[in-house]
Design an enzyme around this catalytic site. Structure first.
Site, PDB file in Angstrom:
ATOM      1  N   HIS A 153       0.842  -1.204   0.000  1.00 37.94           N
ATOM      2  CA  HIS A 153       0.000   0.000   0.000  1.00 37.94           C
ATOM      3  C   HIS A 153       0.874   1.250   0.000  1.00 37.94           C
ATOM      4  O   HIS A 153       2.083   1.163   0.178  1.00 37.94           O
ATOM      5  CB  HIS A 153      -0.912   0.027   1.234  1.00 37.94           C
ATOM      6  CG  HIS A 153      -0.167   0.138   2.542  1.00 37.94           C
ATOM      7  ND1 HIS A 153       0.228  -0.957   3.271  1.00 37.94           N
ATOM      8  CD2 HIS A 153       0.284   1.206   3.243  1.00 37.94           C
ATOM      9  CE1 HIS A 153       0.871  -0.573   4.369  1.00 37.94           C
ATOM     10  NE2 HIS A 153       0.932   0.749   4.376  1.00 37.94           N
ATOM     11  N   HIS A 199      -5.750  -2.137   4.675  1.00 33.99           N
ATOM     12  CA  HIS A 199      -5.744  -1.013   3.735  1.00 33.99           C
ATOM     13  C   HIS A 199      -4.983  -1.360   2.473  1.00 33.99           C
ATOM     14  O   HIS A 199      -4.028  -2.122   2.487  1.00 33.99           O
ATOM     15  CB  HIS A 199      -5.206   0.283   4.352  1.00 33.99           C
ATOM     16  CG  HIS A 199      -3.843   0.193   4.981  1.00 33.99           C
ATOM     17  ND1 HIS A 199      -3.295  -0.956   5.452  1.00 33.99           N
ATOM     18  CD2 HIS A 199      -2.913   1.151   5.221  1.00 33.99           C
ATOM     19  CE1 HIS A 199      -2.097  -0.704   5.960  1.00 33.99           C
ATOM     20  NE2 HIS A 199      -1.841   0.551   5.823  1.00 33.99           N
ATOM     21  N   HIS A 214       4.679   7.282   2.420  1.00 28.64           N
ATOM     22  CA  HIS A 214       5.486   6.066   2.273  1.00 28.64           C
ATOM     23  C   HIS A 214       4.863   5.068   1.309  1.00 28.64           C
ATOM     24  O   HIS A 214       3.668   5.100   1.046  1.00 28.64           O
ATOM     25  CB  HIS A 214       5.759   5.393   3.622  1.00 28.64           C
ATOM     26  CG  HIS A 214       4.555   4.810   4.319  1.00 28.64           C
ATOM     27  ND1 HIS A 214       3.905   5.444   5.355  1.00 28.64           N
ATOM     28  CD2 HIS A 214       3.889   3.638   4.148  1.00 28.64           C
ATOM     29  CE1 HIS A 214       2.912   4.683   5.787  1.00 28.64           C
ATOM     30  NE2 HIS A 214       2.861   3.587   5.079  1.00 28.64           N
ATOM     31  N   HIS A 246       1.614  -0.224  14.890  1.00 27.35           N
ATOM     32  CA  HIS A 246       0.620   0.821  14.686  1.00 27.35           C
ATOM     33  C   HIS A 246      -0.638   0.491  15.496  1.00 27.35           C
ATOM     34  O   HIS A 246      -0.999  -0.683  15.613  1.00 27.35           O
ATOM     35  CB  HIS A 246       0.175   0.886  13.217  1.00 27.35           C
ATOM     36  CG  HIS A 246       1.211   1.383  12.266  1.00 27.35           C
ATOM     37  ND1 HIS A 246       1.867   2.579  12.416  1.00 27.35           N
ATOM     38  CD2 HIS A 246       1.696   0.846  11.127  1.00 27.35           C
ATOM     39  CE1 HIS A 246       2.698   2.756  11.409  1.00 27.35           C
ATOM     40  NE2 HIS A 246       2.634   1.718  10.617  1.00 27.35           N
ATOM     41  N   TYR A 255       9.753   2.062   9.831  1.00 28.43           N
ATOM     42  CA  TYR A 255       9.849   3.087   8.782  1.00 28.43           C
ATOM     43  C   TYR A 255      11.312   3.486   8.604  1.00 28.43           C
ATOM     44  O   TYR A 255      11.997   3.742   9.593  1.00 28.43           O
ATOM     45  CB  TYR A 255       9.122   4.360   9.203  1.00 28.43           C
ATOM     46  CG  TYR A 255       7.623   4.387   9.137  1.00 28.43           C
ATOM     47  CD1 TYR A 255       6.898   3.617   8.243  1.00 28.43           C
ATOM     48  CD2 TYR A 255       6.919   5.257   9.961  1.00 28.43           C
ATOM     49  CE1 TYR A 255       5.515   3.710   8.191  1.00 28.43           C
ATOM     50  CE2 TYR A 255       5.532   5.354   9.914  1.00 28.43           C
ATOM     51  CZ  TYR A 255       4.844   4.579   9.029  1.00 28.43           C
ATOM     52  OH  TYR A 255       3.476   4.673   8.976  1.00 28.43           O
ATOM     53  N   GLU A 265       8.227   1.593   4.198  1.00 27.69           N
ATOM     54  CA  GLU A 265       7.784   0.820   5.360  1.00 27.69           C
ATOM     55  C   GLU A 265       7.876  -0.660   5.029  1.00 27.69           C
ATOM     56  O   GLU A 265       7.572  -1.062   3.906  1.00 27.69           O
ATOM     57  CB  GLU A 265       6.315   1.151   5.699  1.00 27.69           C
ATOM     58  CG  GLU A 265       5.733   0.259   6.803  1.00 27.69           C
ATOM     59  CD  GLU A 265       4.255   0.547   7.132  1.00 27.69           C
ATOM     60  OE1 GLU A 265       3.444   0.697   6.212  1.00 27.69           O
ATOM     61  OE2 GLU A 265       3.953   0.614   8.342  1.00 27.69           O
TER      62      GLU A 265
HETATM   63 FE   LIG Z   1       1.804   1.914   5.986  1.00 27.42          FE
END
Ligand SMILES: [Fe+2]
Ligand code: FES
Lengths: 307, 100
Positions: A153, A199, A214, A246, A255, A265
């Site tokens: 993503h 996501h 990112h 997260h 990251y 990431e």
């Molecule tokens: Fe991400």
């Protein structure tokens, strides 16, 4: 996938120095170089992907992201999507087959947040790298660095989140999987998905349009994230934060930056959704925990360092 | 190995930078915090400085943050400059890179 948009297909990233970029994306991240073209762009893929490339690097004066593309199930859907995008009020640009090597025709448009997106249906199917199609082994030998499994993503920074949400949900057929909402009820972060993944793309509110936060690549386990962190230190690669988790998506993450300042990431795990799931909501009062679940405070860089 | 003194005019702090080292990396290594640290790759612009005195070598940096014109006038990204002499600098954040 209600409108035929299937999955993330590729991202074209601008780099200041191609040789340095390849050390990052190939030697460190573990992508595989699959081709290059007359204009000097280099094509890369992660080993588990079935199509020829998912990352395109272009040398330029300014780093950042040129566009992110999504693969569409078939030509009829692509034709309908184009009509819907135009009706939504955006201008659509056509790129001929072969403009990106071994990729069919693409259509391009810019979201209200200032980001360029593409849709396409065809790309050369090369199969998973290093594996037989029949009786495949668990993983291929000879992978480099972090052995990235797939391009997963992107997170973009920009304004006009509400209009961008409408484009992605109502026109392109994504659903809202997670969000951060401020006390007035405005969405300041939106995570959107086409699949059971937490996501496929995300946006965070930012004054300036069109910024790139990112590109993210999937690894299998927490152990792999720690190993990635070791490689980041071994290579003196600038690190942003991690290994940590997260709150949003609950993915385990780290990251770091490419040599042009674009953030990369790698992550493992994370939540899943089915169509009967409600969006997950975080409140801005808990933004620190939402972004970095262990520190529970935002590092300044997360909000300000973008390309 | 030659080393040079980098002086931040605003905070009046000085740190030592090796001849082959980027100014921002030297600042971080020596535990000084006068310039904000971002991507350390010449991309984000948060480490933008003005070189008031001294000579440097430039690495690749984003023209979105330092145009050719600005570079001639002494602007640079601290993560992409190596000193060729002692330097006097000051932070020169780009408005675009400072918003939240
Ligand atoms: Fe991400
Ligand atoms: S820290 Fe990002 S440009 Fe220097």
């Amino acid at each position: 996938m209600k409108k035929g948009v299937m999955r993330p297909g590729h991202v074209q990233i601008r780099v200041l120095d191609m040789e340095a970029a390849l050390k990052h994306y190939v030697d460190l991240l573990g992508l595989i170089e699959t081709d290059s073209d007359e204009s000097g762009r280099v094509y890369l893929k992660a080993w588990s992907e079935v199509d020829k490339f998912s990352v395109v690097l272009r040398e330029a004066d300014e780093p950042g992201c040129d566009f992110m593309a999504f693969k569409v199930v078939d030509e009829d859907s692509l034709i309908q999507l184009e009509k819907d995008i135009v009706e939504f009020g955006l201008t659509v640009t056509h790129l001929a087959e072969g403009d990106l090597k071994d990729c069919g025709r693409r259509i391009q448009f810019t979201s209200a947040s200032g980001h360029c997106f593409e849709l396409y249906t065809d790309k050369k199917y090369t199969g998973k790298w290093g594996l037989n199609e029949v009786n495949p082994e668990a993983w291929p030998r000879g992978l480099k660095g972090m052995r990235a499994v797939r391009f997963d993503h992107c997170l973009f920074y920009g304004d006009a989140l509400a209009e961008t949400h409408d484009l992605f949900v109502n026109v392109l057929g994504f659903y809202l999987s997670e969000q951060v909402v401020d006390p007035e009820g405005n969405r300041i972060a939106q995570f959107l998905s086409l699949s059971t993944k937490a996501h496929d793309i995300a946006f965070i509110k930012h004054e300036e349009k069109g910024k790139f936060h990112h590109a993210s690549f999937f690894l299998e386990s927490w152990e792999d994230i720690l190993r990635a962190a070791d490689l980041i230190s071994m290579t003196d690669t600038p690190i942003d934060i991690g290994p940590t988790r997260h709150g949003l998506t609950h993915g385990k993450t780290i990251y770091f930056f490419d040599p042009s300042g674009n953030r990369t990431e790698v992550f493992a795990g994370g939540d899943y959704n089915y169509p009967d799931h409600k969006p997950v909501t975080w409140k801005t009062e808990e933004l620190g925990k939402a972004i970095f679940y262990h520190d529970r405070v935002l590092n300044e860089k997360f909000l300000t360092v973008v390309t | 190995m030659r080393v040079f003194n980098i002086t931040d005019k605003t905070s009046e702090q000085t740190f030592v930078c090796r001849e082959n080292e980027y100014v921002l990396y030297a600042m971080q290594r020596t535990g000084i915090a006068c310039i904000p640290i971002g991507c350390k790759g010449g991309g984000c612009g948060v480490c933008r400085i003005n070189i008031i005195a001294g000579k440097v070598d430039f690495g690749p940096m984003s023209k979105a943050h330092v145009s050719d014109e600005q570079r001639k006038n002494g602007y640079a990204l601290a993560c992409r400059v190596k000193p060729r002499s002692h330097l006097v600098i000051e932070c020169a954040p780009n408005l675009k890179a400072r918003n939240k």
